[in-house]
Design a protein around this motif. Structure first.
Motif, PDB file in Angstrom:
ATOM      1  N   SER A 148       0.832  -1.192   0.000  1.00 46.41           N
ATOM      2  CA  SER A 148       0.000   0.000   0.000  1.00 46.41           C
ATOM      3  C   SER A 148       0.870   1.247   0.000  1.00 46.41           C
ATOM      4  CB  SER A 148      -0.910   0.001   1.230  1.00 46.41           C
ATOM      5  OG  SER A 148      -0.131   0.133   2.406  1.00 46.41           O
ATOM      6  N   ARG A 169     -16.864   0.640  -7.300  1.00 48.11           N
ATOM      7  CA  ARG A 169     -15.848  -0.335  -6.898  1.00 48.11           C
ATOM      8  C   ARG A 169     -15.382  -1.151  -8.095  1.00 48.11           C
ATOM      9  NH1 ARG A 169     -19.275  -0.708  -2.291  1.00 48.11           N
ATOM     10  NH2 ARG A 169     -20.375  -2.491  -3.214  1.00 48.11           N
ATOM     11  N   ASP A 223      -2.475   1.739  -5.559  1.00 49.61           N
ATOM     12  CA  ASP A 223      -3.439   0.831  -4.941  1.00 49.61           C
ATOM     13  C   ASP A 223      -4.851   1.358  -5.167  1.00 49.61           C
ATOM     14  OD1 ASP A 223      -3.810   2.923  -3.121  1.00 49.61           O
ATOM     15  OD2 ASP A 223      -2.502   2.041  -1.615  1.00 49.61           O
ATOM     16  N   ARG A 224      -5.828   0.671  -4.612  1.00 52.28           N
ATOM     17  CA  ARG A 224      -7.230   1.017  -4.881  1.00 52.28           C
ATOM     18  C   ARG A 224      -7.593   2.407  -4.362  1.00 52.28           C
ATOM     19  NH1 ARG A 224     -10.941  -4.457  -4.358  1.00 52.28           N
ATOM     20  NH2 ARG A 224      -9.619  -5.796  -5.640  1.00 52.28           N
ATOM     21  N   ASP A 225      -7.050   2.768  -3.212  1.00 55.72           N
ATOM     22  CA  ASP A 225      -7.354   4.094  -2.657  1.00 55.72           C
ATOM     23  C   ASP A 225      -6.825   5.199  -3.578  1.00 55.72           C
ATOM     24  OD1 ASP A 225      -8.592   2.981  -0.478  1.00 55.72           O
ATOM     25  OD2 ASP A 225      -6.811   3.053   0.801  1.00 55.72           O
ATOM     26  N   GLU A 226      -5.607   5.018  -4.087  1.00 60.93           N
ATOM     27  CA  GLU A 226      -5.032   6.015  -4.997  1.00 60.93           C
ATOM     28  C   GLU A 226      -5.832   6.084  -6.294  1.00 60.93           C
ATOM     29  OE1 GLU A 226      -0.428   6.383  -4.808  1.00 60.93           O
ATOM     30  OE2 GLU A 226      -0.890   4.270  -4.465  1.00 60.93           O
ATOM     31  N   GLN A 233      -7.124  -1.116 -12.064  1.00 60.23           N
ATOM     32  CA  GLN A 233      -5.922  -1.660 -11.423  1.00 60.23           C
ATOM     33  C   GLN A 233      -4.920  -2.120 -12.475  1.00 60.23           C
ATOM     34  OE1 GLN A 233      -8.009  -4.256  -8.289  1.00 60.23           O
ATOM     35  NE2 GLN A 233      -6.075  -3.710  -7.325  1.00 60.23           N
ATOM     36  N   HIS A 258      -8.985   5.313  -6.714  1.00 60.74           N
ATOM     37  CA  HIS A 258     -10.281   5.939  -6.430  1.00 60.74           C
ATOM     38  C   HIS A 258     -10.137   7.453  -6.400  1.00 60.74           C
ATOM     39  CE1 HIS A 258     -13.650   7.378  -3.952  1.00 60.74           C
ATOM     40  NE2 HIS A 258     -14.325   6.343  -4.461  1.00 60.74           N
ATOM     41  N   LYS A 259      -9.086   7.927  -5.770  1.00 58.56           N
ATOM     42  CA  LYS A 259      -8.855   9.379  -5.711  1.00 58.56           C
ATOM     43  C   LYS A 259      -8.588   9.939  -7.111  1.00 58.56           C
ATOM     44  CE  LYS A 259      -6.182  12.972  -3.345  1.00 58.56           C
ATOM     45  NZ  LYS A 259      -5.973  13.748  -4.571  1.00 58.56           N
ATOM     46  N   VAL A 288     -13.062   1.035 -10.160  1.00 61.33           N
ATOM     47  CA  VAL A 288     -11.732   1.111  -9.546  1.00 61.33           C
ATOM     48  C   VAL A 288     -10.956  -0.176  -9.798  1.00 61.33           C
ATOM     49  CG1 VAL A 288     -10.488   1.231  -7.353  1.00 61.33           C
ATOM     50  CG2 VAL A 288     -12.420   2.767  -7.776  1.00 61.33           C
ATOM     51  N   HIS A 289     -11.615  -1.308  -9.650  1.00 65.44           N
ATOM     52  CA  HIS A 289     -10.968  -2.595  -9.896  1.00 65.44           C
ATOM     53  C   HIS A 289     -10.504  -2.713 -11.348  1.00 65.44           C
ATOM     54  CE1 HIS A 289     -10.058  -6.859  -9.444  1.00 65.44           C
ATOM     55  NE2 HIS A 289     -10.740  -7.080 -10.551  1.00 65.44           N
TER      56      HIS A 289
END
Length: 511
Positions: free
Chosen positions: A2, A190, A161-164, A197, A166-167, A193-194
Protein backbone atom coordinates in the motif's frame (compact mmCIF):
# COMPACT_ATOMS: atom_id res chain seq x y z
CA UNK A 1 2.36 -2.81 -0.97
CA UNK A 2 0.00 0.00 0.00
CA UNK A 3 1.00 3.66 -0.24
CA UNK A 4 1.24 3.88 3.55
CA UNK A 5 3.60 0.89 3.57
CA UNK A 6 5.69 2.56 0.83
CA UNK A 7 5.98 5.68 2.99
CA UNK A 8 7.19 3.63 5.96
CA UNK A 9 9.65 1.74 3.77
CA UNK A 10 11.17 4.95 2.37
CA UNK A 11 11.39 6.47 5.86
CA UNK A 12 13.25 3.39 7.07
CA UNK A 13 15.74 3.60 4.20
CA UNK A 14 16.41 7.28 4.92
CA UNK A 15 16.87 6.77 8.66
CA UNK A 16 19.13 3.74 8.18
CA UNK A 17 21.89 5.82 6.53
CA UNK A 18 21.28 4.84 2.90
CA UNK A 19 22.90 7.74 0.98
CA UNK A 20 21.56 6.77 -2.48
CA UNK A 21 18.01 5.59 -3.20
CA UNK A 22 16.95 4.74 -6.75
CA UNK A 23 13.31 4.87 -7.87
CA UNK A 24 12.62 3.62 -11.40
CA UNK A 25 9.33 5.16 -12.51
CA UNK A 26 7.91 7.76 -14.90
CA UNK A 27 5.32 8.91 -12.35
CA UNK A 28 7.13 11.93 -10.93
CA UNK A 29 3.99 13.36 -9.23
CA UNK A 30 3.71 10.14 -7.21
CA UNK A 31 7.40 10.33 -6.31
CA UNK A 32 6.89 13.90 -5.10
CA UNK A 33 3.85 12.88 -3.04
CA UNK A 34 5.77 9.94 -1.59
CA UNK A 35 8.76 12.11 -0.63
CA UNK A 36 6.57 14.76 0.98
CA UNK A 37 4.65 12.20 3.03
CA UNK A 38 7.84 10.38 4.02
CA UNK A 39 9.70 13.51 5.14
CA UNK A 40 6.78 15.02 7.07
CA UNK A 41 7.47 13.00 10.21
CA UNK A 42 11.22 13.15 9.70
CA UNK A 43 11.09 16.97 9.54
CA UNK A 44 13.52 17.12 6.63
CA UNK A 45 13.67 19.76 3.90
CA UNK A 46 13.56 18.50 0.33
CA UNK A 47 15.32 19.79 -2.78
CA UNK A 48 14.67 18.66 -6.32
CA UNK A 49 16.99 18.97 -9.30
CA UNK A 50 16.58 18.72 -13.06
CA UNK A 51 18.82 19.78 -15.90
CA UNK A 52 16.12 22.24 -16.97
CA UNK A 53 15.69 24.20 -13.73
CA UNK A 54 18.60 23.37 -11.45
CA UNK A 55 18.25 22.88 -7.70
CA UNK A 56 15.04 24.14 -6.09
CA UNK A 57 13.21 23.74 -2.78
CA UNK A 58 10.41 21.28 -3.42
CA UNK A 59 6.86 22.53 -3.13
CA UNK A 60 4.51 21.15 -0.52
CA UNK A 61 7.18 20.55 2.12
CA UNK A 62 6.80 22.69 5.26
CA UNK A 63 10.35 22.04 6.41
CA UNK A 64 12.06 23.82 3.54
CA UNK A 65 13.87 26.58 5.43
CA UNK A 66 14.01 29.33 2.85
CA UNK A 67 11.47 31.08 0.69
CA UNK A 68 11.89 33.23 -2.37
CA UNK A 69 11.47 36.69 -0.88
CA UNK A 70 11.53 38.29 -4.33
CA UNK A 71 8.71 36.22 -5.82
CA UNK A 72 5.56 38.22 -6.66
CA UNK A 73 2.52 37.79 -4.37
CA UNK A 74 0.64 34.59 -5.11
CA UNK A 75 3.49 33.03 -7.07
CA UNK A 76 3.89 29.33 -6.27
CA UNK A 77 7.06 28.56 -8.18
CA UNK A 78 9.85 27.67 -5.73
CA UNK A 79 13.10 29.59 -5.49
CA UNK A 80 16.00 28.39 -7.61
CA UNK A 81 19.51 28.09 -6.22
CA UNK A 82 21.61 30.07 -8.67
CA UNK A 83 24.03 28.30 -11.02
CA UNK A 84 22.99 24.76 -10.16
CA UNK A 85 21.63 23.51 -13.50
CA UNK A 86 24.97 21.92 -14.34
CA UNK A 87 25.34 18.54 -12.54
CA UNK A 88 28.80 19.35 -11.21
CA UNK A 89 27.70 22.76 -9.91
CA UNK A 90 24.66 21.20 -8.23
CA UNK A 91 26.73 18.53 -6.47
CA UNK A 92 29.30 21.07 -5.27
CA UNK A 93 26.48 23.28 -4.02
CA UNK A 94 24.91 20.56 -1.88
CA UNK A 95 28.34 19.57 -0.56
CA UNK A 96 28.49 23.00 1.05
CA UNK A 97 25.06 22.66 2.72
CA UNK A 98 25.59 21.55 6.30
CA UNK A 99 22.05 20.59 7.37
CA UNK A 100 20.30 17.26 6.73
CA UNK A 101 18.04 17.11 3.69
CA UNK A 102 16.67 14.95 0.89
CA UNK A 103 17.88 15.73 -2.63
CA UNK A 104 15.73 14.41 -5.46
CA UNK A 105 17.61 14.20 -8.78
CA UNK A 106 15.47 13.64 -11.89
CA UNK A 107 16.92 11.70 -14.86
CA UNK A 108 20.40 12.11 -13.39
CA UNK A 109 21.87 8.74 -14.42
CA UNK A 110 22.58 10.00 -17.96
CA UNK A 111 25.30 12.23 -16.50
CA UNK A 112 27.34 9.39 -15.03
CA UNK A 113 29.24 9.12 -18.31
CA UNK A 114 31.26 12.05 -17.03
CA UNK A 115 33.99 10.73 -14.64
CA UNK A 116 34.01 14.05 -12.74
CA UNK A 117 30.29 13.74 -12.05
CA UNK A 118 30.72 10.13 -10.94
CA UNK A 119 33.60 10.98 -8.60
CA UNK A 120 31.84 13.99 -7.09
CA UNK A 121 28.61 12.03 -6.67
CA UNK A 122 30.53 9.35 -4.73
CA UNK A 123 32.04 11.97 -2.45
CA UNK A 124 28.63 13.47 -1.70
CA UNK A 125 27.22 9.98 -1.02
CA UNK A 126 30.08 9.24 1.39
CA UNK A 127 29.38 12.50 3.18
CA UNK A 128 25.66 11.72 3.38
CA UNK A 129 26.23 8.22 4.78
CA UNK A 130 27.20 9.88 8.07
CA UNK A 131 24.47 12.50 8.47
CA UNK A 132 21.28 10.75 7.19
CA UNK A 133 20.96 12.98 4.16
CA UNK A 134 19.85 11.14 1.02
CA UNK A 135 20.30 11.42 -2.74
CA UNK A 136 17.19 10.07 -4.43
CA UNK A 137 17.49 9.39 -8.17
CA UNK A 138 14.42 8.79 -10.32
CA UNK A 139 13.89 7.93 -13.97
CA UNK A 140 12.32 5.33 -16.22
CA UNK A 141 15.56 3.33 -16.24
CA UNK A 142 18.40 4.24 -13.90
CA UNK A 143 21.79 2.78 -14.79
CA UNK A 144 24.53 3.24 -12.21
CA UNK A 145 28.27 2.76 -12.58
CA UNK A 146 29.87 0.05 -10.46
CA UNK A 147 31.56 2.66 -8.30
CA UNK A 148 28.17 4.02 -7.25
CA UNK A 149 25.96 0.92 -7.41
CA UNK A 150 27.36 -0.61 -4.20
CA UNK A 151 26.18 2.45 -2.23
CA UNK A 152 22.70 2.47 -3.76
CA UNK A 153 19.47 0.72 -2.82
CA UNK A 154 16.57 0.32 -5.26
CA UNK A 155 13.11 1.32 -4.06
CA UNK A 156 10.32 -0.47 -5.92
CA UNK A 157 7.60 2.07 -6.64
CA UNK A 158 4.44 -0.04 -6.64
CA UNK A 159 1.57 0.61 -8.98
CA UNK A 160 -1.26 2.66 -7.45
CA UNK A 161 -3.44 0.83 -4.94
CA UNK A 162 -7.23 1.02 -4.88
CA UNK A 163 -7.35 4.09 -2.66
CA UNK A 164 -5.03 6.01 -5.00
CA UNK A 165 -7.00 4.91 -8.05
CA UNK A 166 -10.28 5.94 -6.43
CA UNK A 167 -8.86 9.38 -5.71
CA UNK A 168 -7.57 9.66 -9.30
CA UNK A 169 -11.06 8.92 -10.63
CA UNK A 170 -12.61 11.47 -8.27
CA UNK A 171 -10.02 14.07 -9.32
CA UNK A 172 -10.75 13.43 -13.00
CA UNK A 173 -14.49 13.82 -12.40
CA UNK A 174 -14.01 17.05 -10.42
CA UNK A 175 -11.85 18.49 -13.18
CA UNK A 176 -14.74 17.88 -15.61
CA UNK A 177 -17.41 19.29 -13.30
CA UNK A 178 -20.23 20.89 -15.25
CA UNK A 179 -19.36 19.02 -18.46
CA UNK A 180 -20.30 15.46 -17.48
CA UNK A 181 -22.87 13.67 -15.34
CA UNK A 182 -21.83 10.83 -13.03
CA UNK A 183 -24.29 7.96 -12.63
CA UNK A 184 -22.47 5.24 -10.68
CA UNK A 185 -23.73 3.19 -7.77
CA UNK A 186 -21.20 2.38 -4.99
CA UNK A 187 -20.90 -1.16 -6.39
CA UNK A 188 -20.28 0.14 -9.91
CA UNK A 189 -17.67 2.56 -8.56
CA UNK A 190 -15.85 -0.33 -6.90
CA UNK A 191 -15.95 -2.25 -10.18
CA UNK A 192 -14.59 0.78 -12.03
CA UNK A 193 -11.73 1.11 -9.55
CA UNK A 194 -10.97 -2.60 -9.90
CA UNK A 195 -10.96 -2.25 -13.67
CA UNK A 196 -8.29 0.46 -13.53
CA UNK A 197 -5.92 -1.66 -11.42
CA UNK A 198 -2.61 -2.10 -13.21
CA UNK A 199 -2.62 1.41 -14.68
CA UNK A 200 -0.72 4.48 -13.53
CA UNK A 201 -2.57 7.43 -12.01
CA UNK A 202 -1.99 9.50 -15.13
CA UNK A 203 -3.32 6.72 -17.37
CA UNK A 204 -6.34 6.33 -15.10
CA UNK A 205 -7.23 10.02 -15.24
CA UNK A 206 -6.92 10.09 -19.03
CA UNK A 207 -9.00 6.95 -19.52
CA UNK A 208 -11.77 8.12 -17.17
CA UNK A 209 -11.85 11.58 -18.75
CA UNK A 210 -12.04 10.17 -22.28
CA UNK A 211 -14.79 7.70 -21.38
CA UNK A 212 -16.84 10.40 -19.65
CA UNK A 213 -16.41 13.07 -22.35
CA UNK A 214 -17.31 10.69 -25.17
CA UNK A 215 -21.01 10.87 -24.31
CA UNK A 216 -21.09 13.32 -21.40
CA UNK A 217 -21.77 10.59 -18.83
CA UNK A 218 -19.72 8.39 -16.55
CA UNK A 219 -21.81 5.31 -15.87
CA UNK A 220 -21.66 1.51 -15.85
CA UNK A 221 -21.38 1.41 -19.65
CA UNK A 222 -17.99 3.12 -19.40
CA UNK A 223 -16.49 0.20 -17.48
CA UNK A 224 -16.24 -1.71 -20.76
CA UNK A 225 -14.54 1.25 -22.47
CA UNK A 226 -12.04 1.54 -19.64
CA UNK A 227 -11.36 -2.20 -19.89
CA UNK A 228 -10.65 -1.92 -23.62
CA UNK A 229 -8.19 0.90 -23.03
CA UNK A 230 -6.57 -1.05 -20.20
CA UNK A 231 -5.99 -3.99 -22.55
CA UNK A 232 -4.30 -1.64 -25.00
CA UNK A 233 -2.10 -0.06 -22.30
CA UNK A 234 -0.92 -3.44 -21.03
CA UNK A 235 -0.08 -4.53 -24.57
CA UNK A 236 1.87 -1.32 -25.08
CA UNK A 237 3.96 -2.13 -22.00
CA UNK A 238 5.36 -5.02 -24.02
CA UNK A 239 5.60 -7.44 -21.08
CA UNK A 240 2.17 -9.02 -20.75
CA UNK A 241 -0.80 -9.89 -22.92
CA UNK A 242 -4.11 -9.28 -21.19
CA UNK A 243 -7.28 -11.28 -21.80
CA UNK A 244 -10.22 -10.13 -19.67
CA UNK A 245 -12.87 -12.59 -18.59
CA UNK A 246 -15.34 -11.08 -21.06
CA UNK A 247 -13.02 -11.82 -24.01
CA UNK A 248 -12.02 -15.34 -22.98
CA UNK A 249 -14.01 -17.92 -24.95
CA UNK A 250 -11.68 -20.91 -24.48
CA UNK A 251 -13.18 -24.43 -24.42
CA UNK A 252 -11.21 -27.49 -23.33
CA UNK A 253 -12.05 -31.03 -24.37
CA UNK A 254 -11.12 -33.81 -21.96
CA UNK A 255 -8.62 -33.10 -19.16
CA UNK A 256 -11.02 -34.52 -16.56
CA UNK A 257 -8.28 -35.08 -13.99
CA UNK A 258 -7.09 -31.49 -14.27
CA UNK A 259 -10.64 -30.13 -14.10
CA UNK A 260 -11.36 -32.14 -10.96
CA UNK A 261 -8.17 -30.86 -9.29
CA UNK A 262 -8.99 -27.26 -10.24
CA UNK A 263 -12.51 -27.52 -8.84
CA UNK A 264 -11.02 -28.48 -5.48
CA UNK A 265 -8.18 -25.94 -5.67
CA UNK A 266 -10.61 -23.10 -6.30
CA UNK A 267 -11.88 -23.45 -2.74
CA UNK A 268 -8.47 -22.11 -1.67
CA UNK A 269 -9.68 -18.63 -2.61
CA UNK A 270 -12.80 -18.91 -0.44
CA UNK A 271 -13.51 -17.21 2.88
CA UNK A 272 -13.71 -20.64 4.54
CA UNK A 273 -10.11 -21.35 3.53
CA UNK A 274 -9.00 -17.96 4.85
CA UNK A 275 -10.75 -18.64 8.15
CA UNK A 276 -8.64 -21.79 8.50
CA UNK A 277 -5.47 -19.82 7.72
CA UNK A 278 -5.03 -21.64 4.40
CA UNK A 279 -3.14 -19.86 1.65
CA UNK A 280 -4.57 -19.76 -1.88
CA UNK A 281 -3.04 -22.21 -4.39
CA UNK A 282 0.20 -20.95 -5.94
CA UNK A 283 -0.02 -22.54 -9.36
CA UNK A 284 0.57 -25.55 -11.55
CA UNK A 285 3.11 -26.66 -14.15
CA UNK A 286 1.77 -28.35 -17.28
CA UNK A 287 4.27 -30.30 -19.36
CA UNK A 288 3.65 -32.41 -22.41
CA UNK A 289 3.44 -32.85 -26.13
CA UNK A 290 3.09 -29.81 -28.35
CA UNK A 291 -0.38 -28.93 -29.55
CA UNK A 292 -2.21 -31.04 -26.97
CA UNK A 293 -3.95 -28.29 -25.02
CA UNK A 294 -1.49 -26.84 -22.51
CA UNK A 295 -2.10 -23.27 -23.66
CA UNK A 296 -5.82 -23.88 -23.94
CA UNK A 297 -5.82 -25.19 -20.37
CA UNK A 298 -4.38 -21.91 -19.09
CA UNK A 299 -7.11 -19.95 -20.88
CA UNK A 300 -9.82 -22.29 -19.66
CA UNK A 301 -8.71 -22.02 -16.02
CA UNK A 302 -9.02 -18.23 -16.19
CA UNK A 303 -12.45 -18.46 -17.81
CA UNK A 304 -13.79 -21.06 -15.37
CA UNK A 305 -12.50 -19.12 -12.37
CA UNK A 306 -13.76 -15.81 -13.77
CA UNK A 307 -10.32 -14.20 -13.54
CA UNK A 308 -8.40 -12.12 -16.09
CA UNK A 309 -5.60 -13.97 -17.89
CA UNK A 310 -2.14 -12.42 -18.11
CA UNK A 311 0.31 -14.06 -20.51
CA UNK A 312 4.03 -13.60 -19.90
CA UNK A 313 6.02 -14.30 -23.06
CA UNK A 314 9.61 -15.33 -22.31
CA UNK A 315 11.12 -13.37 -25.19
CA UNK A 316 9.73 -10.07 -23.94
CA UNK A 317 11.73 -10.18 -20.72
CA UNK A 318 15.14 -9.94 -22.30
CA UNK A 319 16.82 -6.55 -22.34
CA UNK A 320 20.21 -5.55 -23.70
CA UNK A 321 21.09 -3.58 -20.55
CA UNK A 322 22.58 -5.27 -17.49
CA UNK A 323 19.80 -5.84 -14.98
CA UNK A 324 17.13 -4.89 -17.51
CA UNK A 325 15.70 -8.40 -17.86
CA UNK A 326 15.37 -8.83 -14.10
CA UNK A 327 13.70 -5.43 -13.91
CA UNK A 328 11.23 -6.48 -16.63
CA UNK A 329 10.39 -9.60 -14.66
CA UNK A 330 9.78 -7.57 -11.49
CA UNK A 331 7.54 -5.18 -13.41
CA UNK A 332 5.57 -8.05 -14.95
CA UNK A 333 4.84 -9.83 -11.66
CA UNK A 334 4.15 -6.51 -9.94
CA UNK A 335 1.55 -5.75 -12.60
CA UNK A 336 0.05 -9.22 -12.15
CA UNK A 337 -0.19 -8.71 -8.39
CA UNK A 338 -1.94 -5.37 -8.85
CA UNK A 339 -4.57 -7.06 -11.01
CA UNK A 340 -5.17 -9.91 -8.56
CA UNK A 341 -7.10 -12.09 -8.42
CA UNK A 342 -5.70 -13.16 -11.79
CA UNK A 343 -4.16 -16.09 -13.65
CA UNK A 344 -0.57 -15.55 -14.81
CA UNK A 345 0.32 -17.80 -17.73
CA UNK A 346 4.06 -18.27 -18.31
CA UNK A 347 4.31 -19.87 -21.73
CA UNK A 348 7.24 -22.17 -22.54
CA UNK A 349 8.93 -21.54 -19.21
CA UNK A 350 11.96 -23.62 -20.21
CA UNK A 351 12.95 -20.88 -22.66
CA UNK A 352 13.11 -18.33 -19.83
CA UNK A 353 14.68 -20.41 -17.07
CA UNK A 354 15.90 -23.54 -18.81
CA UNK A 355 19.55 -22.47 -18.71
CA UNK A 356 19.62 -22.64 -14.93
CA UNK A 357 20.93 -26.24 -14.98
CA UNK A 358 24.43 -25.48 -16.05
CA UNK A 359 25.05 -23.46 -19.17
CA UNK A 360 26.22 -19.92 -18.62
CA UNK A 361 26.09 -18.90 -22.26
CA UNK A 362 23.74 -16.05 -21.36
CA UNK A 363 26.00 -14.66 -18.65
CA UNK A 364 23.98 -16.25 -15.87
CA UNK A 365 20.77 -14.42 -16.81
CA UNK A 366 18.65 -17.60 -16.78
CA UNK A 367 19.94 -18.41 -13.29
CA UNK A 368 19.04 -14.96 -12.00
CA UNK A 369 15.57 -15.03 -13.57
CA UNK A 370 15.05 -18.53 -12.21
CA UNK A 371 16.02 -17.39 -8.72
CA UNK A 372 13.75 -14.34 -8.93
CA UNK A 373 10.85 -16.49 -10.08
CA UNK A 374 11.26 -19.08 -7.30
CA UNK A 375 11.52 -16.36 -4.65
CA UNK A 376 8.41 -14.61 -5.93
CA UNK A 377 6.46 -17.87 -6.28
CA UNK A 378 7.31 -18.82 -2.70
CA UNK A 379 6.65 -15.42 -1.12
CA UNK A 380 3.82 -13.88 -3.18
CA UNK A 381 0.87 -12.89 -1.05
CA UNK A 382 -1.52 -11.73 -3.76
CA UNK A 383 -4.05 -14.07 -5.37
CA UNK A 384 -2.10 -14.70 -8.57
CA UNK A 385 -2.45 -18.28 -9.79
CA UNK A 386 0.49 -19.27 -11.97
CA UNK A 387 0.03 -21.62 -14.91
CA UNK A 388 3.43 -22.47 -16.38
CA UNK A 389 3.62 -24.56 -19.55
CA UNK A 390 6.62 -26.43 -20.95
CA UNK A 391 7.30 -28.60 -23.99
CA UNK A 392 10.85 -29.77 -23.20
CA UNK A 393 11.12 -30.78 -19.55
CA UNK A 394 14.75 -31.88 -20.05
CA UNK A 395 15.60 -28.16 -20.16
CA UNK A 396 13.89 -27.38 -16.86
CA UNK A 397 16.02 -27.07 -13.71
CA UNK A 398 15.37 -29.93 -11.25
CA UNK A 399 14.62 -27.39 -8.49
CA UNK A 400 11.52 -26.35 -10.41
CA UNK A 401 10.20 -29.90 -10.58
CA UNK A 402 10.51 -30.82 -6.93
CA UNK A 403 7.38 -31.05 -4.82
CA UNK A 404 6.32 -27.81 -3.19
CA UNK A 405 7.38 -25.42 -5.94
CA UNK A 406 4.03 -25.82 -7.69
CA UNK A 407 0.87 -27.20 -6.15
CA UNK A 408 0.89 -29.90 -8.82
CA UNK A 409 2.66 -30.89 -12.04
CA UNK A 410 0.48 -32.30 -14.82
CA UNK A 411 1.45 -34.25 -17.92
CA UNK A 412 -0.46 -33.83 -21.18
CA UNK A 413 -0.37 -36.76 -23.59
CA UNK A 414 -1.98 -37.14 -26.99
CA UNK A 415 -5.79 -37.12 -26.75
CA UNK A 416 -7.57 -40.45 -26.44
CA UNK A 417 -10.64 -41.44 -28.46
CA UNK A 418 -13.15 -39.72 -26.15
CA UNK A 419 -11.11 -36.51 -26.09
CA UNK A 420 -10.68 -36.53 -29.88
CA UNK A 421 -14.45 -36.80 -30.28
CA UNK A 422 -14.93 -33.78 -28.01
CA UNK A 423 -12.23 -31.80 -29.84
CA UNK A 424 -13.77 -32.60 -33.23
CA UNK A 425 -17.22 -31.49 -32.02
CA UNK A 426 -15.89 -28.23 -30.52
CA UNK A 427 -14.07 -27.13 -33.66
CA UNK A 428 -16.81 -28.23 -36.05
CA UNK A 429 -19.35 -26.19 -34.06
CA UNK A 430 -16.97 -23.23 -33.91
CA UNK A 431 -16.96 -23.17 -37.73
CA UNK A 432 -20.75 -23.54 -37.96
CA UNK A 433 -20.75 -27.25 -38.82
CA UNK A 434 -23.20 -29.64 -37.15
CA UNK A 435 -21.23 -32.55 -35.62
CA UNK A 436 -24.17 -34.96 -36.05
CA UNK A 437 -23.82 -34.55 -39.84
CA UNK A 438 -20.42 -36.30 -39.70
CA UNK A 439 -19.33 -39.86 -38.95
CA UNK A 440 -17.51 -39.01 -35.72
CA UNK A 441 -16.63 -42.67 -35.06
CA UNK A 442 -14.72 -42.87 -38.35
CA UNK A 443 -13.06 -39.49 -37.77
CA UNK A 444 -12.00 -40.46 -34.24
CA UNK A 445 -10.38 -43.64 -35.53
CA UNK A 446 -8.67 -41.84 -38.40
CA UNK A 447 -7.17 -39.17 -36.11
CA UNK A 448 -5.48 -41.59 -33.70
CA UNK A 449 -2.08 -40.13 -32.82
CA UNK A 450 -3.14 -36.57 -33.73
CA UNK A 451 -2.85 -33.67 -31.29
CA UNK A 452 -5.68 -31.26 -30.61
CA UNK A 453 -3.94 -28.52 -32.60
CA UNK A 454 -3.51 -30.88 -35.56
CA UNK A 455 -7.20 -31.82 -35.45
CA UNK A 456 -8.16 -28.14 -35.42
CA UNK A 457 -5.92 -27.42 -38.40
CA UNK A 458 -7.37 -30.40 -40.31
CA UNK A 459 -10.86 -28.95 -39.98
CA UNK A 460 -9.69 -25.48 -41.04
CA UNK A 461 -7.78 -26.75 -44.09
CA UNK A 462 -10.70 -29.01 -45.09
CA UNK A 463 -13.08 -26.04 -44.92
CA UNK A 464 -10.80 -24.06 -47.26
CA UNK A 465 -10.76 -27.03 -49.61
CA UNK A 466 -14.55 -27.29 -49.54
CA UNK A 467 -14.85 -23.60 -50.44
CA UNK A 468 -12.40 -24.08 -53.31
CA UNK A 469 -14.29 -27.13 -54.60
CA UNK A 470 -17.67 -25.42 -54.09
CA UNK A 471 -18.98 -28.30 -51.99
CA UNK A 472 -20.12 -28.89 -48.42
CA UNK A 473 -17.68 -30.22 -45.87
CA UNK A 474 -18.28 -33.91 -45.19
CA UNK A 475 -16.62 -36.91 -43.57
CA UNK A 476 -14.92 -38.03 -46.80
CA UNK A 477 -13.22 -34.68 -47.29
CA UNK A 478 -11.98 -34.67 -43.68
CA UNK A 479 -10.65 -38.23 -43.97
CA UNK A 480 -8.85 -37.24 -47.16
CA UNK A 481 -7.11 -34.41 -45.30
CA UNK A 482 -6.27 -36.72 -42.39
CA UNK A 483 -4.58 -39.26 -44.67
CA UNK A 484 -2.50 -36.50 -46.29
CA UNK A 485 -1.15 -35.32 -42.91
CA UNK A 486 1.86 -36.72 -41.02
CA UNK A 487 1.19 -36.05 -37.32
CA UNK A 488 3.80 -35.14 -34.74
CA UNK A 489 3.44 -38.58 -33.17
CA UNK A 490 4.99 -40.03 -36.34
CA UNK A 491 7.50 -37.33 -37.33
CA UNK A 492 8.86 -37.06 -33.77
CA UNK A 493 8.08 -40.51 -32.43
CA UNK A 494 11.35 -40.88 -30.50
CA UNK A 495 11.03 -37.48 -28.77
CA UNK A 496 7.47 -38.21 -27.68
CA UNK A 497 8.40 -41.63 -26.34
CA UNK A 498 11.28 -40.10 -24.36
CA UNK A 499 8.93 -37.50 -22.89
CA UNK A 500 6.44 -40.17 -21.88
CA UNK A 501 9.17 -42.16 -20.13
CA UNK A 502 10.26 -39.09 -18.17
CA UNK A 503 6.68 -38.32 -17.12
CA UNK A 504 5.79 -41.85 -16.00
CA UNK A 505 5.30 -42.01 -12.20
CA UNK A 506 6.57 -38.40 -11.85
CA UNK A 507 3.67 -36.22 -12.94
CA UNK A 508 -0.11 -36.39 -12.67
CA UNK A 509 -1.95 -37.14 -15.95
CA UNK A 510 -4.56 -34.57 -16.90
CA UNK A 511 -7.01 -37.26 -17.97
Amino acid sequence: MSFAASVRHLQTLIMSFHPIIVVETVEEPRVQHLINKSTLDLQLPVYEWSIAQGLVRMEGNRYNRWKNEYAPPGASRPAVDENTADPIDALRHIQAIAHRAIYWFKDFSTHFDDPVVTRLFREVAQQFSHNQSTLLISGEQVSLSREIAHEAVYFDMPLPDRDELHKAIVDAVQALRGRIKVKLTPAEMRTLVHTTQGMTLNQTKKVIAYAALEDGHLNADDIGRVLERKMQIIRESGLLDYIPVEKNTAELGGFHGLKQWLAQARTGFSSQAQALNLTPPKGILIVGIQGCGKSLAAKTIAREWQMPLLKLDAGRLYDKYVGGSEKNFRQAVSLAEKMAPAVLWIDEIEKTMGGAQGADTDGGLSRRLFGSFLTWLQEKSQEVFVVATANDISQLPPELLRKGRFDEIFFVDLPDAEERATILSIHLQRHHQAPDQFNLVELVQATEGFSGAEIQQLIVSSLYQSIHQQCALDTALLVQSIKATVPLSVSRREDIQRLRCLATDRFVPVK
